[in-house]
Structure formats: structure tokens, C-alpha cells
Design an enzyme around this catalytic site. Structure first.
Site, PDB file in Angstrom:
ATOM      1  N   ASP A 108       8.668   4.119   1.828  1.00 53.12           N
ATOM      2  CA  ASP A 108       9.663   5.111   1.403  1.00 53.12           C
ATOM      3  C   ASP A 108       9.065   6.371   0.790  1.00 53.12           C
ATOM      4  OD1 ASP A 108       8.918   4.242  -1.215  1.00 53.12           O
ATOM      5  OD2 ASP A 108      10.525   2.758  -1.223  1.00 53.12           O
ATOM      6  N   HIS A 123       1.482  -0.095   4.656  1.00 53.76           N
ATOM      7  CA  HIS A 123       2.325  -0.291   5.844  1.00 53.76           C
ATOM      8  C   HIS A 123       2.859   1.013   6.412  1.00 53.76           C
ATOM      9  CE1 HIS A 123       3.074  -4.591   4.147  1.00 53.76           C
ATOM     10  NE2 HIS A 123       1.918  -4.491   4.776  1.00 53.76           N
ATOM     11  N   CYS A 131       3.882   9.188  18.248  1.00 58.26           N
ATOM     12  CA  CYS A 131       4.104   9.064  19.690  1.00 58.26           C
ATOM     13  C   CYS A 131       3.084   8.081  20.253  1.00 58.26           C
ATOM     14  CB  CYS A 131       3.975  10.415  20.386  1.00 58.26           C
ATOM     15  SG  CYS A 131       4.181  10.312  22.188  1.00 58.26           S
ATOM     16  N   CYS A 182       9.215  13.022  22.140  1.00 58.33           N
ATOM     17  CA  CYS A 182       8.092  13.581  21.390  1.00 58.33           C
ATOM     18  C   CYS A 182       8.101  15.104  21.514  1.00 58.33           C
ATOM     19  CB  CYS A 182       6.782  13.017  21.925  1.00 58.33           C
ATOM     20  SG  CYS A 182       5.314  13.768  21.188  1.00 58.33           S
ATOM     21  N   GLY A 223       6.893  -5.994  -8.180  1.00 59.97           N
ATOM     22  CA  GLY A 223       8.036  -5.989  -7.278  1.00 59.97           C
ATOM     23  C   GLY A 223       7.764  -6.501  -5.883  1.00 59.97           C
ATOM     24  N   THR A 224       7.013  -7.580  -5.767  1.00 54.45           N
ATOM     25  CA  THR A 224       6.730  -8.134  -4.442  1.00 54.45           C
ATOM     26  C   THR A 224       6.500  -9.632  -4.523  1.00 54.45           C
ATOM     27  OG1 THR A 224       5.181  -8.148  -2.572  1.00 54.45           O
ATOM     28  CG2 THR A 224       4.298  -7.464  -4.697  1.00 54.45           C
ATOM     29  N   CYS A 267      11.251  -4.038 -13.264  1.00 54.11           N
ATOM     30  CA  CYS A 267      10.072  -3.169 -13.360  1.00 54.11           C
ATOM     31  C   CYS A 267      10.437  -1.773 -13.846  1.00 54.11           C
ATOM     32  CB  CYS A 267       9.319  -3.116 -12.039  1.00 54.11           C
ATOM     33  SG  CYS A 267      10.295  -2.787 -10.591  1.00 54.11           S
TER      34      CYS A 267
END
Length: 281
Positions: A108, A123, A131, A182, A223-224, A267
Site C-alpha cells: 500500500d 512484496h 508490463c 501498456c 501486525g503480521t 499497533c
């Protein structure tokens, strides 16, 4: 309000972080206060539908059509999201050189928005589009504008928000969707610049994360549930080196047996308290 047992744990964490250089790894739980849904319940069980796999996305035009139809409706929530107190607290700690670095599993970009520098996005980021034909990257906003212009029939359709900018869209709306092209080569195999399930983290990103673990004296997980191997392996490596691994997370984590301490509290409350204590002392 933080209760007395939590404050006792936090004071122990404060003392540990004052003495050692900690790396921070964050997950979806840090962004829920920004209105972005997370993946798993307190037992680490994934919520909702199964995610689209990498091979399906790459090899199936209908899968890409389904993905982009849902993502077009989910993007406004992601793009409008604002960093919360937890993101800002980590940025403040980094600015004062009180943490060694920051790795996030989130896509995010809220850590960067909060002011954190050199964030390792394990990630990737939804704010970029790759593309698969020419390998050029484009800004997600431009791709969104293209999709909106070519799919006006979805303009007033409501879809329930899901993690990572996905939505729960009635399949009846997907068949007529025109996938984006693209801007560089006009190819139609565009992919968000994120790591799909079944896809490997880029080798250079994994190497940066490994080096960060080697250079740090401890690891703070925020937070995981650490169900993804890409993040769990960092905890495992840190513990194998005899360095403390501490978690701020509601519920079970894959690394519970490796943890020196776990703080089960929001958190967005814990990190501002921690930042204030470390910065002012």
C-alpha cells in the site's frame, strides 16, 4: 488505553530497543487502522476467497480480466488511504536512527507516505504496474484512468473491499471488461508490480532483506502472522543468530516459538507510545 500488563511489556521492549539496533518487519495489521482489510483472523486462518495464483494470472487472459475488473473498483480505497499513527511512529523512529531499517510485506506504500526512507517492499507496490511483455513500469493512476474510460458500465457498481485492493465483484460484471493496455508497447499483459501467491520475491529484494537481518541486532515484527515464508524466514534467520525476535500482533504467528516477547495490543497505540519513550529519553 493500554492496560498495565501491556505497559510492563512495552517498557521491557523499550529497554531492549534502547540497547540494540532493531530491524522492523510489518504486515497487513499495521494498515487496518487506515481502512485496509487484513488477510487472517487471530488464529492465522485466511479470510474470504482464495487469492489468484501467479501462474493463473500469467497464463489465463480471463483471469487477468477478472483481476483488473475487481482491482479497478478497489483502487479508490487504496489510493485514498492515509498513513496512520503506527506508520508515522516508525518513520519518526527511523528519522532518529532508533531503528536499523524497515521491511514491509504490505503493497500500500503507506510507510513511504508517512516519511520512512529506503523501505524494502518485500512484496512490491500496487502503485506501480508492470508490463509482462516489454518489462516497463507505469504509474497505477494512469492505468486506472484508462480502465475507467474504457469500462464506463462499472462506474456506479458497488463491490465489497477485500485485501490488497481486491473486491468481491459479481462475476456477471467481468465478462465485458476491457483490460488495460501498456502505455509503452500496447501489450495487454499488465500485472500489478506485486508478488502474487506462487511467485517468488525478486532475488535482489530478498538479498537486501537478508543483509538487513545480518546487520541488525534484533527484529521487531508488527501486525503480521508471518504465514508467508518471505517474512518468516527473516525471523528464523534472526533467531538462529541468537538475536531477539519480538512481535506486536493480535493472535497467533508462525514464529511464536521463536519469540522472546509478544505484545497483543493495537499497533497504532503501541508504536506511538514506544516512539515517544525512545525519542524523548
Amino acid at each position: 488505553m493500554l492496560d498495565s500488563p501491556t505497559l510492563d511489556l512495552l517498557d521491557s521492549l523499550r529497554r531492549t530497543m534502547a540497547e540494540k539496533s532493531f530491524l522492523v518487519v510489518t504486515g497487513a495489521g499495521i494498515s487496518t487502522a487506515s481502512g485496509i482489510p487484513d488477510y487472517r483472523d487471530k488464529d492465522g486462518v485466511r479470510r474470504g476467497a482464495q487469492p489468484m495464483m501467479y501462474q493463473e494470472f500469467v497464463g489465463n487472459p480471463a483471469a487477468r480480466q477478472r483481476y483488473w475488473a475487481r482491482a479497478m473498483l478497489g483502487w479508490p480505497r487504496i489510493s485514498a488511504s492515509q498513513a496512520n499513527a503506527a506508520h508515522r511512529a516508525l518513520a519518526a523512529l527511523q528519522a532518529e536512527n532508533l531503528i536499523k531499517g524497515l521491511i514491509t510485506q504490505n503493497v500500500d506504500a503507506l510507510h513511504t507516505q508517512a516519511g520512512s526512507q529506503d523501505v524494502i517492499e518485500l512484496h512490491g507496490s500496487l502503485h506501480r504496474v508492470l508490463c509482462l511483455d516489454c518489462q516497463q513500469r507505469s504509474d497505477r493512476t494512469a492505468i486506472q484512468e484508462q480502465m475507467l474510460a474504457h469500462n464506463l458500465y462499472l462506474a456506479d457498481v458497488h463491490a465489497t473491499q477485500a485485501p490488497d485492493g481486491d473486491t468481491l465483484l459479481d462475476p456477471a460484471y467481468e465478462a465485458g471488461f476491457k483490460v488495460p493496455e501498456c502505455p509503452h508497447c500496447q501489450g495487454k499483459r499488465l500485472k500489478p508490480d506485486v508478488v502474487f501467491f506462487g511467485e517468488n520475491v525478486a532475488s535482489h529484494t530478498a538479498a537486501r532483506a537478508t543483509l538487513s537481518v545480518e546487520q541488525a541486532e534484533g527484529l521487531l515484527v508488527v501486525g503480521t502472522s508471518l504465514m508467508a515464508w518471505s517474512a518468516f524466514r527473516l525471523c528464523k534467520a534472526m533467531a538462529e543468530q541468537g538475536k531477539p525476535v519480538i512481535a506486536i500482533n493480535h493472535g497467533k504467528t508462525r514464529a511464536d516459538e521463536l519469540l522472546r516477547m509478544k505484545i497483543e495490543a493495537p499497533c497504532e497505540q503501541v508504536l506511538p507510545w514506544l516512539a515517544e519513550q525512545l525519542i524523548t529519553r
